[in-house]
Design an enzyme around this catalytic site. Structure first.
Site, PDB file in Angstrom:
ATOM      1  N   CYS A 185       0.824  -1.204   0.000  1.00 17.34           N
ATOM      2  CA  CYS A 185       0.000   0.000   0.000  1.00 17.34           C
ATOM      3  C   CYS A 185       0.866   1.266   0.000  1.00 17.34           C
ATOM      4  O   CYS A 185       1.992   1.269   0.497  1.00 17.34           O
ATOM      5  CB  CYS A 185      -0.905   0.029   1.224  1.00 17.34           C
ATOM      6  SG  CYS A 185      -2.198  -1.215   1.209  1.00 17.34           S
ATOM      7  N   GLU A 232       0.479   3.894   1.779  1.00 18.73           N
ATOM      8  CA  GLU A 232       0.745   4.375   3.131  1.00 18.73           C
ATOM      9  C   GLU A 232       2.012   3.744   3.695  1.00 18.73           C
ATOM     10  O   GLU A 232       2.805   4.409   4.363  1.00 18.73           O
ATOM     11  CB  GLU A 232      -0.443   4.084   4.059  1.00 18.73           C
ATOM     12  CG  GLU A 232      -1.700   4.844   3.708  1.00 18.73           C
ATOM     13  CD  GLU A 232      -2.615   4.096   2.736  1.00 18.73           C
ATOM     14  OE1 GLU A 232      -2.119   3.245   1.978  1.00 18.73           O
ATOM     15  OE2 GLU A 232      -3.827   4.381   2.763  1.00 18.73           O
ATOM     16  N   CYS A 254      -6.562   0.996   4.425  1.00 20.53           N
ATOM     17  CA  CYS A 254      -7.145  -0.336   4.589  1.00 20.53           C
ATOM     18  C   CYS A 254      -6.873  -0.824   6.013  1.00 20.53           C
ATOM     19  O   CYS A 254      -6.139  -0.199   6.782  1.00 20.53           O
ATOM     20  CB  CYS A 254      -6.553  -1.297   3.555  1.00 20.53           C
ATOM     21  SG  CYS A 254      -4.852  -1.797   3.884  1.00 20.53           S
ATOM     22  N   CYS A 297      -3.195  -1.331   6.861  1.00 20.02           N
ATOM     23  CA  CYS A 297      -2.488  -0.061   7.039  1.00 20.02           C
ATOM     24  C   CYS A 297      -2.878   0.609   8.347  1.00 20.02           C
ATOM     25  O   CYS A 297      -2.051   1.281   8.966  1.00 20.02           O
ATOM     26  CB  CYS A 297      -2.735   0.859   5.856  1.00 20.02           C
ATOM     27  SG  CYS A 297      -1.769   0.389   4.407  1.00 20.02           S
TER      28      CYS A 297
HETATM   29 ZN   LIG Z   1      -3.315  -0.456   2.993  1.00 17.22          ZN
END
Ligand SMILES: [Zn+2]
Length: 155
Positions: A67, A69, A107, A110
């Protein structure tokens, strides 16, 4: 890029700090978007006022994807020990979708990762208007494993 105009979703933000982070993430993904490879960018603000960017890395095996992040936190940690205080992520639209970039909340994975590394982090969420909320509000009762007794908390 296709040449189509995709507006910066920062217009949806009421707060200056949220706007700035969304614009940083939007500009990053607008410049680096590749369909099915890089769809999201994230911007993390540290306590010294610096912004660190991360790019989503998709993968042939979905669970190997990373991801945006996580990339932004990694970039921040390479650059500084300063506390991380806010994050925003923006998803760029596929060519087959309407030309609307969207602010996306982190998500579940994350949320865990961000709280491990930034326990007082605020996150831009796509409410109307988009706004900063405490990450702890998005993940109450965070998992606490045995790697460290408490979330790392900058002094
Ligand atoms: Zn994520």
């Amino acid at each position: 890029m296709s040449g189509r105009i995709v507006p910066d979703p920062a217009h949806a933000c009421a707060q200056r700090a949220a706007k700035d982070l969304v614009t940083a993430a939007f500009q990053a993904i607008r410049g680096r978007y590749v369909q099915d490879r890089h769809q999201i960018a994230a911007a993390v603000l540290d306590a010294d006022g610096r912004v660190h960017l991360g790019l989503h890395l998709d993968a042939m095996v979905g669970r190997a994807a990373v991801c945006a992040e996580a990339g932004a936190v990694s970039a921040a940690r390479l650059a500084t020990d300063a506390e991380l205080i806010a994050v925003a992520a923006v998803r760029y639209p596929k060519p087959t979708e309407p030309a609307l970039a969207r602010i996306v909340p982190p998500c579940g994975l994350c949320r865990e990762l961000l709280l491990d590394h930034a326990p007082r982090l605020d996150v831009v969420v796509p409410d109307t208007p988009a706004r900063l909320v405490a990450l702890t509000a998005l993940l109450p009762h965070k998992y606490l494993g045995t790697k460290w007794p408490m979330p790392v908390s900058p002094t």
